[in-house]
Enzyme design. Structure first.
Site, mmCIF file in Angstrom:
data_model
loop_
_atom_site.group_PDB
_atom_site.id
_atom_site.type_symbol
_atom_site.label_atom_id
_atom_site.label_comp_id
_atom_site.label_asym_id
_atom_site.label_seq_id
_atom_site.Cartn_x
_atom_site.Cartn_y
_atom_site.Cartn_z
ATOM 1 N N ASP A 272 10.195 0.941 -0.022
ATOM 2 C CA ASP A 272 8.934 1.021 -0.756
ATOM 3 C C ASP A 272 8.921 2.237 -1.670
ATOM 4 O OD1 ASP A 272 8.161 -1.186 0.774
ATOM 5 O OD2 ASP A 272 7.221 0.078 2.299
ATOM 6 N N ARG B 255 11.641 -10.859 5.576
ATOM 7 C CA ARG B 255 11.414 -10.525 6.980
ATOM 8 C C ARG B 255 11.364 -11.838 7.773
ATOM 9 N NH1 ARG B 255 8.709 -5.472 6.696
ATOM 10 N NH2 ARG B 255 9.779 -4.298 5.057
ATOM 11 N N TYR C 154 3.890 -6.832 16.632
ATOM 12 C CA TYR C 154 2.824 -7.086 15.660
ATOM 13 C C TYR C 154 1.624 -7.749 16.336
ATOM 14 C CZ TYR C 154 6.021 -6.286 11.710
ATOM 15 O OH TYR C 154 6.884 -5.737 10.801
ATOM 16 N N GLY D 67 10.604 3.237 5.401
ATOM 17 C CA GLY D 67 9.806 3.452 4.197
ATOM 18 C C GLY D 67 10.587 3.705 2.934
ATOM 19 N N GLY E 73 24.179 2.845 -3.447
ATOM 20 C CA GLY E 73 23.333 3.033 -4.619
ATOM 21 C C GLY E 73 22.622 1.759 -5.032
ATOM 22 N N SER F 135 0.837 -1.209 0.000
ATOM 23 C CA SER F 135 0.000 0.000 0.000
ATOM 24 C C SER F 135 0.869 1.255 0.000
ATOM 25 C CB SER F 135 -0.967 0.007 1.190
ATOM 26 O OG SER F 135 -0.287 -0.016 2.421
#
Length: 352
Positions: free
Chosen positions: A276, A182, A119, A273, A243, A50
């Site tokens: 993503d 993960r 979690y 983040g 890079g 998302s």
């Protein structure tokens, strides 16, 4: 249990990129420190796929997100928040029994030993996704279907879904796959490396970090990763502050064009983040048929936008601004340094 769509519009059929995966309500700490010591948390949203959809929509693309959420207030918040970025959510299903996942995290970099994540996603609505209850017509409606290894870890049904979606079939969209290894999410951590390798080899465009490739598959260096993944037409190896290196060609062992692009120097506010955002920037430039070098540079720029704000999501630079930076010669690109505010009117773009 299949549930019903969050809304019934048909906008998903116009998407350029469709992203499939679990998103959760994220509780962000009000201050640094252990979870046991943080006095309060702010609410946000989090989910690799998302996040990519939101970043692409904010960059002006038609993006859709497909998932399952609970028939609860957190599910309402997720759908509304993702839709607020301009993402189509018409194919998000509501599960009347299973809850929306949530999690709490500390403010530190997830790569450090002091980072904590708690979690609460076991048995979540998204973990019930399977080939039997996800709308394939929505998933195959775009030019690109973006997936990640996180979904494969959620349940046997989710793994079966990803295995089916990456199977060769006539007219399938370009399959973009972010390995996103993960280990803590897998019930059978020993099975994860082989599963992720198989899914990556069945995909068209793969994103993988050097560090996670070494951890999962025991291979070190971009060339060794390509040798382990010869099939994808495009392989993007992320090398952190060094890079990224892109192998692009016909796949399946054909001769590659190899493009290495250095990362930008960034005054980091919060190191979350970025992966993503990089994927979203690369996909955005891919949709625009830009050269490979510029695809990587747009990935770096989108990542820099997120790294210079506290949360996982932010408005990207205006397209004209990003295009101008991506078009710089190598020397000018190498002297850029980006700090907080660089994407807005109070741009902080420095050369040193």
């Amino acid at each position: 249990m299949s549930g019903t769509p969050a809304r019934t519009a048909d906008a998903a059929t116009t998407a350029e990129v469709v992203c499939l995966g679990e998103s959760m309500v994220t509780f962000l700490p009000s201050q640094p420190g252990r979870l046991a010591d943080v006095p309060s948390f702010g609410r946000g949203i989090g989910g690799a796929e998302s996040n990519v959809a939101c970043a692409l929509a904010a960059a002006g693309h038609r993006a859709a997100w497909v998932s399952r959420v609970g028939a609860d207030g957190f599910g309402d918040h997720l759908v509304e928040a993702v839709a607020g970025y301009g993402v189509d959510t018409c194919a998000v299903q509501r599960d009347p029994v299973r809850p929306t996942g949530i999690y709490f995290r500390t403010a530190t970099d997830r790569a450090t030993d002091v980072h904590e994540v708690a979690y609460y996603r076991a048995g979540s609505a998204a973990s019930a996704m399977s080939p039997d209850n996800v709308p394939y017509e929505a998933l195959f409606a775009g030019r690109v279907l973006h997936l990640s290894g996180i979904t494969a870890a959620l349940s046997a049904g989710c793994l079966a879904l990803l295995h089916d979606l990456t199977a060769p079939r006539p007219g399938r969209p370009l399959i973009s796959f972010d390995v996103n290894h993960r280990p803590g999410l897998w019930r059978d951590a020993d099975a994860a490396p082989e599963v992720l390798l198989d899914l990556a080899r069945r995909s068209d465009l793969v994103f993988v970090g050097e560090d996670e490739a070494e951890e999962a598959w025991g291979v070190k260096g971009a060339e060794a990763i390509r040798a382990a993944l010869p099939e994808p037409g495009v392989l993007v190896v992320k090398r952190g502050s060094d890079g990224a290196t892109v192998f692009s060609g016909a796949g399946a062992g054909e001769a590659d064009e190899v493009t290495a692009v250095p990362a930008l120097r960034v005054d980091v506010v919060a190191p979350v983040g970025a992966g993503d955002a990089f994927a979203a920037g690369f996909l955005s430039a891919t949709l625009r048929d830009l050269p490979v070098r510029d695809r990587v540079r747009h990935g770096h720029l989108m990542a820099a936008a997120v790294l210079t704000v506290p949360g996982d999501l932010t408005a990207p630079p205006a397209r004209a601004h990003a295009d101008a930076l991506a078009a710089l010669d190598d020397e000018a690109w190498g002297t850029l340094r980006l700090g907080p505010g660089w994407t807005g009117h109070d741009q902080e773009v420095r050369t040193t």
